[in-house]
Design an enzyme around this catalytic site. Structure first.
Site, PDB file in Angstrom:
ATOM      1  N   ARG A  52      -8.264  -9.040   6.381  1.00 39.41           N
ATOM      2  CA  ARG A  52      -7.601  -8.556   5.188  1.00 39.41           C
ATOM      3  C   ARG A  52      -8.626  -8.073   4.161  1.00 39.41           C
ATOM      4  NH1 ARG A  52      -4.044  -8.242   8.083  1.00 39.41           N
ATOM      5  NH2 ARG A  52      -1.857  -8.837   7.813  1.00 39.41           N
TER       6      ARG A  52
ATOM      7  N   CYS B 253       0.858  -1.193   0.000  1.00 39.22           N
ATOM      8  CA  CYS B 253       0.000   0.000   0.000  1.00 39.22           C
ATOM      9  C   CYS B 253       0.883   1.229   0.000  1.00 39.22           C
ATOM     10  CB  CYS B 253      -0.924   0.010   1.217  1.00 39.22           C
ATOM     11  SG  CYS B 253      -1.952   1.489   1.342  1.00 39.22           S
TER      12      CYS B 253
ATOM     13  N   GLU C 113      -4.922  -8.396  -2.635  1.00 40.54           N
ATOM     14  CA  GLU C 113      -5.030  -8.500  -1.171  1.00 40.54           C
ATOM     15  C   GLU C 113      -4.214  -7.415  -0.510  1.00 40.54           C
ATOM     16  OE1 GLU C 113      -3.101  -9.887   2.684  1.00 40.54           O
ATOM     17  OE2 GLU C 113      -2.187  -9.653   0.695  1.00 40.54           O
TER      18      GLU C 113
END
Length: 349
Positions: free
Chosen positions: A156, A72, A110
């Protein structure tokens, strides 16, 4: 027919194990960490390509599904524009380039629990918009490992996209009864690290939390004095996970990718000890024959940064059922682009 996938940001192969268990075949992998690469090679016989930014698109074999547990990174202008302009300079941009070039039927992404809130939701919206612009119908959900037979409270963010008008139905994922931590513990191990009784304090009559955790005690560390509310001294000692002790009769909190010393303490049979490395890997669903190589610190980092395999396997099973089932009816009408993809056999059906 065996459907093929590529494993990007592959780590030590959690995504791969889950999809292989569901009958899919891996044809390409990419991972930049050298220790993760070595573990991946030791267990799968494939040495992952390195930095995704340096991989030639033409060097990737044809595939049906793209898997990526991507980092991220900050999206500096997330949400201000649409498409590639929002994601240039991020590693997701490299995923998008591969999707645009190959147009696989399915993409599965994910990330951590709080990814959905990153930059007030703009990052998630940018990713979904980019996938939509590439022709993918998307859906996302927050999934927890404890719903898939693993006694770890690990949430998650999962994004699934299909090339076409089919939206992945997360409600069809089959969930199972939550197991207890004691169910995955080793019976005997010469490396059990027990604490002395004067090193910790147990709580009388600990209560199980909604998450399944049973906070049983804490290490006898110095008490934090600033900002302590009345009757919370024991909590002030354990504001960081490495000081906490959890009962084996409940579940375990999320294993951390930042924990290199394996400071996960449990109360089991009235004794307090650390989880073993093998137990940590069991908490992620790795089989006992999965080979662990390298330093203990790196092995703790790897497992904390992996993905829960039984959860991935169930996602893979439902992807096969919902997207590759020949009896599944496509929603009409289709756009001209989708019609051309259907003629080429590239559209979900």
């Amino acid at each position: 027919m065996t459907y093929k996938f590529i494993d990007l940001f592959a780590g030590i192969g959690g995504f791969r194990l889950g999809f292989e268990k569901a009958g899919f075949e891996c044809v390409f992998s990419s991972e930049i960490d050298s220790h993760a690469q070595e573990m991946y090679y030791t267990n799968f016989g494939d040495f992952p390509s390195g930095d995704i930014r340096e991989i030639s698109l033409k060097s990737i074999p044809s595939f049906d599904i793209l898997l990526a547990g991507f980092p991220c990174q900050p999206f500096s202008i997330a949400g201000e524009k649409k498409g590639f302009n929002d994601i240039r300079g991020t590693l997701f941009f490299d995923i998008a380039k591969i999707l645009e070039y190959y147009q696989p039927k399915v993409v599965v992404l994910e990330n951590v629990k709080h990814f959905k809130n990153h930059d007030r939701g703009k990052t998630l919206n940018t990713i979904l918009t980019t996938l939509n612009n590439l022709g993918y119908t998307t859906n996302w959900s927050l999934l927890n490992a404890i719903d898939f037979g693993v006694p770890q409270n690990r949430e998650r963010t999962i994004i699934v996209g299909c090339l076409g008008d089919i939206e992945f139905d997360f409600s069809k994922l089959k969930k199972v009864k939550t197991r207890k931590l004691e169910d995955i513990l080793e019976d005997e191990n010469k490396e059990f690290e027990y604490l002395k009784e004067d090193e910790y304090t147990l709580i009388e009559n600990p209560k199980q939390q909604m998450s399944g955790l049973i906070f049983a005690g804490y290490l006898n560390k110095n008490i934090r004095v600033n900002g302590i509310r009345p009757d919370t001294k024991h909590l002030s000692r354990v504001h960081k996970q490495p000081n906490r002790i959890y009962s084996s009769q409940g579940t375990h909190p999320t294993l951390s990718s930042q924990e290199s010393a394996g400071r996960y303490y449990i109360l089991h049979h009235e004794k307090v000890r650390k989880l073993t490395l093998r137990e940590c890997y069991r908490l992620m669903g790795f089989p006992d024959d999965f080979k662990l190589i390298g330093s203990r610190a790196k092995l703790y980092n790897r497992v904390g940064n992996s993905i829960v395999i039984p959860m991935v396997q169930e996602i893979a099973i439902q992807i096969k059922e919902q997207f590759f089932n020949p009896n599944f009816i496509i929603k009409y009408p289709l756009s001209p682009k989708q019609m051309s993809l259907l003629d080429l056999g590239l559209l979900c059906h």
